[in-house]
Design an enzyme around this catalytic site. Structure first.
Site, PDB file in Angstrom:
ATOM      1  N   ASN A   1      -1.828   2.500   5.724  1.00  0.00           N
ATOM      2  CA  ASN A   1      -0.900   1.464   5.272  1.00  0.00           C
ATOM      3  C   ASN A   1      -0.491   0.668   6.501  1.00  0.00           C
ATOM      4  OD1 ASN A   1       1.177  -0.027   4.102  1.00  0.00           O
ATOM      5  ND2 ASN A   1       2.649   1.637   4.275  1.00  0.00           N
ATOM      6  N   GLY A   2      -0.745  -0.644   6.474  1.00  0.00           N
ATOM      7  CA  GLY A   2      -0.390  -1.467   7.626  1.00  0.00           C
ATOM      8  C   GLY A   2      -1.579  -2.321   8.010  1.00  0.00           C
TER       9      GLY A   2
ATOM     10  N   HIS B   1      16.712 -38.026  -2.121  1.00  0.00           N
ATOM     11  CA  HIS B   1      15.956 -38.242  -0.876  1.00  0.00           C
ATOM     12  C   HIS B   1      14.487 -37.867  -1.054  1.00  0.00           C
ATOM     13  CE1 HIS B   1      19.634 -39.154   1.221  1.00  0.00           C
ATOM     14  NE2 HIS B   1      20.173 -38.095   0.632  1.00  0.00           N
TER      15      HIS B   1
ATOM     16  N   ARG C   1       4.251  -0.459  -4.566  1.00  0.00           N
ATOM     17  CA  ARG C   1       3.822  -0.831  -3.211  1.00  0.00           C
ATOM     18  C   ARG C   1       2.477  -1.565  -3.206  1.00  0.00           C
ATOM     19  NH1 ARG C   1       6.822   1.819   0.602  1.00  0.00           N
ATOM     20  NH2 ARG C   1       5.305   1.231   2.161  1.00  0.00           N
TER      21      ARG C   1
ATOM     22  N   CYS D   1       0.842  -1.189   0.000  1.00  0.00           N
ATOM     23  CA  CYS D   1       0.000   0.000   0.000  1.00  0.00           C
ATOM     24  C   CYS D   1       0.884   1.249   0.000  1.00  0.00           C
ATOM     25  CB  CYS D   1      -0.937   0.091   1.186  1.00  0.00           C
ATOM     26  SG  CYS D   1      -2.081  -1.294   1.270  1.00  0.00           S
TER      27      CYS D   1
ATOM     28  N   LYS E   1       6.019  -4.655  -3.652  1.00  0.00           N
ATOM     29  CA  LYS E   1       7.460  -4.520  -3.470  1.00  0.00           C
ATOM     30  C   LYS E   1       7.863  -4.496  -2.001  1.00  0.00           C
ATOM     31  CE  LYS E   1      11.662  -3.780  -4.935  1.00  0.00           C
ATOM     32  NZ  LYS E   1      12.365  -5.010  -5.378  1.00  0.00           N
TER      33      LYS E   1
HETATM   34  O1  M6R Z   1      12.705  -5.022   1.031  1.00  0.00           O
HETATM   35  P1  M6R Z   1      13.167  -6.357   1.496  1.00  0.00           P
HETATM   36  O2  M6R Z   1      14.496  -6.737   0.920  1.00  0.00           O
HETATM   37  O3  M6R Z   1      13.153  -6.524   2.981  1.00  0.00           O
HETATM   38  O4  M6R Z   1      12.115  -7.380   0.905  1.00  0.00           O
HETATM   39  C1  M6R Z   1      12.159  -8.741   1.222  1.00  0.00           C
HETATM   40  C2  M6R Z   1      11.298  -9.564   0.300  1.00  0.00           C
HETATM   41  O5  M6R Z   1       9.966  -9.167   0.384  1.00  0.00           O
HETATM   42  C3  M6R Z   1      11.758  -9.472  -1.155  1.00  0.00           C
HETATM   43  O6  M6R Z   1      13.085  -9.855  -1.303  1.00  0.00           O
HETATM   44  C4  M6R Z   1      10.887 -10.363  -2.063  1.00  0.00           C
HETATM   45  O7  M6R Z   1      11.079 -11.712  -1.754  1.00  0.00           O
HETATM   46  C5  M6R Z   1      11.184 -10.078  -3.529  1.00  0.00           C
HETATM   47  N1  M6R Z   1       9.956  -9.852  -4.240  1.00  0.00           N
HETATM   48  C6  M6R Z   1      11.840 -11.191  -4.232  1.00  0.00           C
HETATM   49  O8  M6R Z   1      12.189 -10.856  -5.530  1.00  0.00           O
END
Ligand code: M6R
Length: 590
Positions: free
Chosen positions: A98-99, A490, A27, A2, A585
């Site tokens: 947001n949250g 395995h 976002r 968001c 993101k």
């Molecule tokens: O902003 P951050 O690096 O903390 O985000 C962590 C993950 O949400 C982020 O790496 C996510 O897995 C990506 N979409 C992978 O490409």
């Protein structure tokens, strides 16, 4: 997760908010909404669909005040009713959030019992109704926002307006908010791209701060004491071209190509600072490497780097699982946090636990002003520039490069590490060229219609195999899984059918190379199609993606063709790699 934008003082604030939301599309992008406060009422326009395709109606008021939101649904489906802003009963107040308001179910039934009627399934709507009650009791807008906050549990930030008032109020409690100071206008947003075209002068809002914006003034107060907090102005130096796609079709491929320079930028760290941090790592009793998603795979590779280069044991843990290990945090422990955004909720929770235990925190982030950076004792910036594609590419390789540098520094050999990384950055620069990209695109064309793709690796290439799986899954929606080569027999080998693609990440070390190639043989014997990413060809490969030999950097260089493959798999299947379904993101909710 968001995006919030609010503007006060611009001639056509709703339009500025709309453009700001478009810049925060990474976002969340399932629905959007904008509200403005008139003398008599609040005008709202909201819709489902991508904010990049949004347009305000011609008759929407061109007021000087507006708030807006681009949503990544948490509570309630993707419907116009659930899009923000949300109203109170009398349509006096509009709120964007947001949250997550964790106790919203209790609050909603309490409010319903007092006669409130709800028009959405969201947690956010309780904010508007609570505000309404406090306003009815005589509180002003700021006071009502503060009182509302006292009732709400969780991590969130919200912004509110009221009709008849040229005022914006906001609260930060766990989700980011940044104040932009323009020439005649103020901006409030979840991230700076929302207002960079208007101003690069910002003030970071911290948790438990409330903001009141009026024409000509933006004041920040401590939530608990009510005292005004004088904030430092920070002037960003972002080049506008860093925030757009340039000549590339998508941010993802642009950011993959930016790795020609980003590795050099990441390793350009102050050696004295690296030595101080290396000392802290050496002296810590219990070091945890924490991250989510790709950042966790980076952390897991870091565990191998420290084990093999510095002969040190550090524990990599998925941030959301870290609470299980909180009891092991002691004053001499060190928590190393990896995060591109620096705003990921699970990671922030890990830092809070570390601080509560008196442990030290080192963060490796892309933004110096992020919450994670500001909560850390030491923070290293990867300096990769904005990463807008949801799929993390350049941030991951930069974080990995810094972890390699730290491992060398802990081994007392920072100069060898620097030299190896400088050489490797040059290899990446050479590798990223249109011929290579087209070659990998050709492989995507051969396998894009497969249901499953497996990726195997050994040593630090094992976490990279897991990272490869995330990359393929999130943009192409093909079921992809990473395995340690030795694990196949395995269980997972049962999944191999004639033609199943299996990508083999081959490392520079001879023993491991032999082992991973024999795992590849076992897959091939069951009919699997072997795609080797390696510096040398092998009879087991059906397709060979040639990468340069890169010593300890080899797991990182192996990621680059994986990123390109994922990108072209998405295109072949007709998906927009920049906007994977169900994802956002920045994951600022738990
Ligand atoms: O902003 P951050 O690096 O903390 O985000 C962590 C993950 O949400 C982020 O790496 C996510 O897995 C990506 N979409 C992978 O490409």
């Amino acid at each position: 997760m968001c995006g919030i934008v609010a503007v006060l003082g611009k001639e056509n604030a709703p339009d500025a908010v709309l453009k700001g939301l478009m810049n925060l599309e990474y976002r969340g992008y399932d629905s959007w909404g904008i509200g403005t406060a008139g003398a008599e009422n609040i005008a709202i326009e909201k819709a489902i669909g991508k904010i990049s395709e949004a347009k305000l109606s011609d008759n929407f008021p061109k007021a000087s005040i507006a708030i807006g939101h681009t949503r990544w649904a948490t509570h309630g489906g993707v419907t116009p009713e659930n899009a923000h802003p949300h109203f109170d009963e009398k349509h006096n107040v509009a709120v964007v959030q947001n949250g997550i308001i964790e106790n919203f179910i209790e609050l909603r039934s309490e409010l319903r019992s007092r006669g409130h009627f709800f028009s959405s399934d969201t947690d956010t709507e309780v904010l508007a109704h609570l505000m309404e009650e406090f306003l009815d009791e005589g509180s002003d807008l700021l006071e009502a926002a503060k009182k509302t906050t006292t009732r709400c549990e969780g991590r969130y930030a919200f912004v509110a307006i009221r009709h008849g008032e040229n005022k914006i109020v906001a609260v930060r409690r766990g989700s980011p908010l940044i104040l932009g100071i323009g020439k005649d206008a103020f901006f409030l947003a979840s991230d700076t791209p929302a207002f960079l075209e208007h101003t690069q002068t910002i003030r970071y809002i911290d948790d438990n701060e409330v903001i009141e914006i009026l024409p000509g003034s933006a004041k920040v107060y401590d939530f608990f004491t009510g005292n005004e907090i004088v904030k430092r102005d920070i002037v960003l130096e972002l080049k506008p071209e860093e925030s757009n796609k340039g000549t590339h079709a998508h941010y993802m491929i642009k950011e993959i190509y930016e790795q020609k320079e980003t590795i050099s930028k990441a390793i350009d760290q102050n050696p004295e600072e690296i030595e101080i941090i290396a000392d802290a790592i050496r002296n810590a009793h219990g070091t945890f490497l924490i991250g989510c998603g790709t950042a966790h795979k980076v952390a897991a590779a870091g565990e191998y780097f420290f084990a093999t280069i510095a002969k040190m044991h550090v524990n990599s843990v998925v941030a959301s699982e870290f609470p299980i290990f909180h009891d092991f945090l002691k004053p001499n422990s060190l928590v190393i946090v990896i995060s591109q955004s620096g705003e990921t909720a699970d990671v922030i929770e890990a830092i809070e636990a570390a601080r509560a235990a008196g442990s030290k925190v080192l963060s490796i982030v892309n933004s110096a002003g992020s919450t994670v950076a500001r909560l850390s004792d030491f923070s290293l910036q990867i300096k990769a520039g904005p990463e807008k594609a949801v799929a993390s590419t350049k941030a991951a390789t930069s974080q990995l490069s810094i972890l390699l540098l730290l491992a060398y520094a802990c081994a007392g050999d920072i100069h060898a590490g620097q030299q190896m990384l400088v050489d490797s950055a040059a290899l990446v620069n050479d590798l990223l060229n249109p011929r290579f990209t087209q070659f990998v695109a050709g492989i995507a064309e051969k396998i894009y219609d497969q249901e499953n793709i497996f990726i195997i690796g050994k040593g630090a290439n094992y976490p990279m195999a897991n990272e490869a799986a995330i990359k393929i899954q999130e943009v192409s929606y093909i079921h992809a899984e990473g395995f340690a080569g030795g694990e196949l027999k395995h269980g997972p080998i049962a999944m191999i059918e004639p033609g199943t693609p299996c990508v083999v990440l081959v490392c520079d070390d001879e023993t491991r190379r032999k082992e991973i190639l024999s795992s590849a043989m076992e897959i091939k014997a069951r009919g699997g199609r072997i795609i080797g990413i390696a510096p040398m060809d092998s009879e087991v490969f059906d397709d060979w993606i040639r990468v340069p030999a890169a010593k300890n950097f080899s797991p990182i260089i192996n990621l680059i063709p994986i990123q390109i493959l994922s990108y072209y798999l998405a295109l072949e299947r007709g998906f927009d790699p920049d906007k994977p379904r169900n994802l956002a993101k920045s994951v600022t909710v738990k």
